[in-house]
Design a protein around this motif. Structure first.
Motif, mmCIF file in Angstrom:
data_model
loop_
_atom_site.group_PDB
_atom_site.id
_atom_site.type_symbol
_atom_site.label_atom_id
_atom_site.label_comp_id
_atom_site.label_asym_id
_atom_site.label_seq_id
_atom_site.Cartn_x
_atom_site.Cartn_y
_atom_site.Cartn_z
ATOM 1 N N GLU A 32 0.815 -1.214 0.000
ATOM 2 C CA GLU A 32 0.000 0.000 0.000
ATOM 3 C C GLU A 32 0.853 1.271 0.000
ATOM 4 O OE1 GLU A 32 -2.740 -0.539 3.243
ATOM 5 O OE2 GLU A 32 -3.420 -2.452 2.431
ATOM 6 N N LEU A 33 1.793 1.362 0.944
ATOM 7 C CA LEU A 33 2.599 2.586 0.996
ATOM 8 C C LEU A 33 3.465 2.775 -0.250
ATOM 9 C CD1 LEU A 33 3.540 2.978 4.765
ATOM 10 C CD2 LEU A 33 1.948 4.327 3.397
ATOM 11 N N PRO A 34 4.181 1.732 -0.721
ATOM 12 C CA PRO A 34 4.965 1.957 -1.947
ATOM 13 C C PRO A 34 4.111 2.398 -3.124
ATOM 14 C CG PRO A 34 5.623 -0.095 -0.913
ATOM 15 C CD PRO A 34 4.439 0.394 -0.149
ATOM 16 N N LEU A 35 2.896 1.840 -3.251
ATOM 17 C CA LEU A 35 2.065 2.219 -4.396
ATOM 18 C C LEU A 35 1.471 3.614 -4.220
ATOM 19 C CD1 LEU A 35 0.258 -1.128 -5.292
ATOM 20 C CD2 LEU A 35 2.034 0.063 -6.545
ATOM 21 N N ALA A 36 1.215 3.996 -2.956
ATOM 22 C CA ALA A 36 0.637 5.323 -2.716
ATOM 23 C C ALA A 36 1.729 6.390 -2.625
ATOM 24 C CB ALA A 36 -0.197 5.303 -1.432
ATOM 25 N N ALA A 37 2.990 5.958 -2.576
ATOM 26 C CA ALA A 37 4.092 6.893 -2.297
ATOM 27 C C ALA A 37 4.138 8.117 -3.217
ATOM 28 C CB ALA A 37 5.424 6.159 -2.339
ATOM 29 N N PRO A 38 3.980 7.967 -4.522
ATOM 30 C CA PRO A 38 4.072 9.169 -5.366
ATOM 31 C C PRO A 38 3.034 10.234 -4.969
ATOM 32 C CG PRO A 38 4.139 7.186 -6.715
ATOM 33 C CD PRO A 38 3.834 6.747 -5.317
ATOM 34 N N PHE A 50 12.488 17.678 -4.295
ATOM 35 C CA PHE A 50 11.339 16.772 -4.244
ATOM 36 C C PHE A 50 11.015 16.231 -5.630
ATOM 37 C CE2 PHE A 50 10.036 18.246 0.018
ATOM 38 C CZ PHE A 50 9.667 17.035 0.547
ATOM 39 N N ALA A 51 11.161 17.114 -6.622
ATOM 40 C CA ALA A 51 10.808 16.698 -7.984
ATOM 41 C C ALA A 51 11.653 15.514 -8.424
ATOM 42 C CB ALA A 51 10.994 17.862 -8.947
ATOM 43 N N ARG A 52 12.830 15.359 -7.818
ATOM 44 C CA ARG A 52 13.719 14.280 -8.231
ATOM 45 C C ARG A 52 13.640 13.049 -7.328
ATOM 46 N NH1 ARG A 52 14.424 18.463 -10.299
ATOM 47 N NH2 ARG A 52 15.223 18.628 -12.409
ATOM 48 N N LEU A 53 12.894 13.176 -6.237
ATOM 49 C CA LEU A 53 12.727 12.016 -5.362
ATOM 50 C C LEU A 53 11.807 11.026 -6.041
ATOM 51 C CD1 LEU A 53 12.297 13.124 -1.669
ATOM 52 C CD2 LEU A 53 14.093 11.776 -2.728
ATOM 53 N N ASN A 54 12.095 9.762 -5.886
ATOM 54 C CA ASN A 54 11.263 8.754 -6.503
ATOM 55 C C ASN A 54 11.322 7.529 -5.620
ATOM 56 O OD1 ASN A 54 9.722 7.331 -8.172
ATOM 57 N ND2 ASN A 54 11.051 7.506 -9.968
ATOM 58 N N TRP A 55 10.310 7.428 -4.778
ATOM 59 C CA TRP A 55 10.370 6.396 -3.748
ATOM 60 C C TRP A 55 9.611 5.171 -4.214
ATOM 61 C CZ3 TRP A 55 6.826 6.249 1.019
ATOM 62 C CH2 TRP A 55 7.214 5.198 1.845
ATOM 63 N N ARG A 56 10.301 4.096 -4.366
ATOM 64 C CA ARG A 56 9.654 2.842 -4.768
ATOM 65 C C ARG A 56 10.119 1.736 -3.847
ATOM 66 N NH1 ARG A 56 6.375 2.054 -9.789
ATOM 67 N NH2 ARG A 56 4.895 3.323 -8.702
ATOM 68 N N GLY A 57 9.144 0.939 -3.313
ATOM 69 C CA GLY A 57 9.513 -0.119 -2.354
ATOM 70 C C GLY A 57 9.835 -1.380 -3.053
#
Ligand SMILES: Nc1ncnc2c1ncn2[C@@H]1O[C@H](COP(=O)(O)OP(=O)(O)O)[C@@H](O)[C@H]1O
Ligand SMILES: [Mg+2]
Lengths: 242, 318
Positions: A167-173, A235-242
């Motif tokens: 849930e969190l990785p998919l909602a992260a963006p 922030f624009a360059r952050l890309n959080w993927r689990g």
């Protein structure tokens, strides 16, 4: 640093460099400012050096935004769990009220309780910054593909495993977009803290307004703007993927 | 073995599943069919406890499912759904390895098993292991979904319209593969579909549901021959029932030993269906075909009379 990494981080690095040059530039910045207000006796804010004000500004925003992320994301997670669903409307409403409440009014109300200084502005920024975070976290968690949720449950994942790994990785963006809005807005709003005795980049602006010194106003405003640009482009360059 | 004994589920005032009883034997593929909203998915989800039943009892291998921890139960039961539910942020290989991972298999064993399944389901490892679900076609995604369901080698497989979103050609291809897979693996499968042809093609046992109840259950031919009521008859295709039965009956089951010479020149494999034999008769304008074995030797013959069932004991309707 490899060429592509440099390209990726070029914008935030550029903004950050410009920010630091102006905050520490002293005389160089002074001559620029002189041009903006030739009449003024002094053009560089004398009470504290700009770098200190910048760091204090950043510090206040970091504390307030850190708390807002923990509280906002935490509350949104809790009210999307089976046990907390009843509180979902309440939390969503409380967050929007926090934002409709003007930060100036929060400051006025907080000073008698917390005294002058940094704490009132932290409280005001915290309240003000909650809404985008709560709203986006709720949207991100509620907007997940029901098929993915059913599969996660159907494969035998527990509630915590589903939250952290799916849930969190998919909602992260979406969550990250909310945090970005919140932090950027708070960088600007934090200047208000100077009216209740917090010393940050708002201080030259307030002093400028009181003394009719355009150069003071300008240096505060320019640095706040650059700080907001630096953080936003990070922030624009952050890309959080689990 | 899965046993449901007058199992009931209510959602508020609505009874979604109404006292149904059903036994699925080990190694059997049981298809639940019926119109949309008749309670098929609810029945399926009660078996792995995604939904708790309100009344009656569900037993797996003789033990009531309430005795198991829900999560542990689900890790032991494969589950594949129409939307696949693949995790979009995980690669194909990681998706397939999900349940073995949850069961704490060592990483090397998980990787080995994932490769084995990808090969089994016709997904070349080098080409697909590192792809993300968004990069797959519908049929490929569904293969990955089935591979994920099979990953921890469960005895039981629950499938909820797994091929429902696919085009007819892809769907038939996957149905054939599932049949082959089932012939080898002998899982106990409950397969939900609203596509009667799919159910007839796959099922050992057909369970027809309507409004939360089981209207009729039995072998596909049994139902085609003797539908319990007009609802079942129309669901089975009305007047097309005879042809549908022909489409699931093998020539080998109906052929007669080679009679007098000459051997008919038009021929049909023993493994073909009566439907295919009929097509050959139409094409060749003949009423008799020679039946061939795998080595192209004539082993019998079949006539139009045999196909339509006349002159056969208890004949009349096929
Ligand atoms: N979680 C739920 N809450 C309320 N009603 C439900 C729920 N799941 C299914 N239903 C209802 O139960 C009935 C059977 O649904 P379902 O088992 O999904 O049917 P099918 O899979 O045969 O199309 C439907 O009327 C549906 O609206
Ligand atoms: Mg369904």
């Amino acid at each position: 640093m490899s060429r592509s990494a440099f390209k990726r981080w070029r914008a935030p690095l550029a903004w950050c460099a410009l920010l630091l040059v102006l905050a520490t530039g002293g005389e160089w910045f002074e001559s620029l400012l002189r041009w903006s207000d030739p009449e003024a006796r002094r053009v560089l804010y004398p009470q504290a050096d700009l770098l200190t004000l910048l760091l204090r500004h950043l510090w206040v925003v970091a504390i307030a935004s850190g708390l807002a992320v923990v509280l906002g994301v935490g509350a949104a997670i809790l009210v999307t769990r089976p046990g907390g669903r009843d509180f979902l409307p309440l939390v969503a409403q409380a967050a929007s009220m926090g934002q409709t409440f003007p930060p100036v009014a929060v400051l006025a109300l907080a000073v008698p309780v917390l005294g002058f200084g940094t704490w009132p502005i932290i409280v005001a920024l915290l309240l003000y910054g909650l809404l985008p975070i709560v709203r986006n976290t709720l949207a991100g968690l509620e907007g997940l593909d029901p098929g993915v949720e059913e599969a996660a449950r159907g494969m035998g994942m527990g509630a915590a495993q589903r939250l952290w790994r799916v849930e969190l990785p998919l909602a992260a963006p979406v969550i990250l977009a909310g945090i970005r809005t919140s932090v950027t807005v708070n960088i600007a709003t934090a200047a208000l803290g100077a009216t209740v005795g917090a010393s940050n980049l708002g201080a030259p602006i307030i002093a400028g307004i009181i003394n009719g010194n355009t150069a003071y106003i300008l240096q505060g405003a320019v640095l706040i703007g650059l700080l907001a640009l630096t953080v936003d482009s990070l922030f624009a360059r952050l890309n959080w993927r689990g | 073995m899965i046993e449901l004994k007058s199992v009931t589920k209510r959602f508020g005032d609505e009874t979604a599943v109404d006292a149904i009883s059903l036994t699925v034997e080990r190694g059997e593929l049981c298809a639940l069919v019926g119109t949309s909203g008749c309670g098929k998915s609810t029945t399926l989800r009660m078996i792995n406890r995604l939904i708790e039943h309100d009344g009656g009892e569900i037993h797996i291998e003789g033990r009531p499912i309430r005795e198991f921890d829900g999560r542990l139960l689900r890790r032991r039961i494969g589950y594949a759904i129409q939307s696949t539910g693949l995790f979009p942020h995980w690669t194909v290989a990681r998706n397939i390895g999900l349940v073995p991972g949850l069961l704490k298999w060592p990483a090397a064993r998980v990787a080995e098993r994932v490769e084995e399944l990808m090969v089994m389901l016709g997904l070349p490892v080098e080409a697909f292991a590192d792809k993300y679900p968004a990069q797959l076609s519908g049929g490929q995604a569904q293969r990955v979904g089935v591979a994920r369901a099979l990953a921890a080698d469960p005895d039981i497989l629950l499938m909820d319209e797994p091929f429902g979103a696919l085009d007819p050609i892809t769907r038939q291809g996957l149905q054939a593969e599932l049949r082959d897979l089932q012939a080898r693996l002998q899982k106990t499968i409950v397969f939900v579909t609203h596509d009667m042809d799919e159910a007839l093609a796959l099922a050992d046992r057909l369970v027809v549901m309507n409004a939360g109840r089981i209207v009729q259950q039995g072998g596909p031919l049994e139902l085609l021959r003797a539908p319990a009521d007009d609802f079942v008859a129309s669901l089975l295709g009305g007047d097309d029932r005879g042809l549908k039965a022909a489409a699931i009956t093998r020539v080998g089951e109906r052929m007669l030993p080679l009679a007098t010479r000459p051997v008919p020149s038009a021929r049909v494999p023993r493994e073909a269906t009566l439907h295919q034999a009929l097509a050959v008769m139409f094409r060749e304008h003949v009423e008799r075909l020679a039946v061939m074995d795998g080595d192209e030797r004539p082993v019998g013959e079949i006539s139009l009379r045999r196909i339509v069932g006349a002159g056969r004991e208890g004949g009349g309707e096929p």
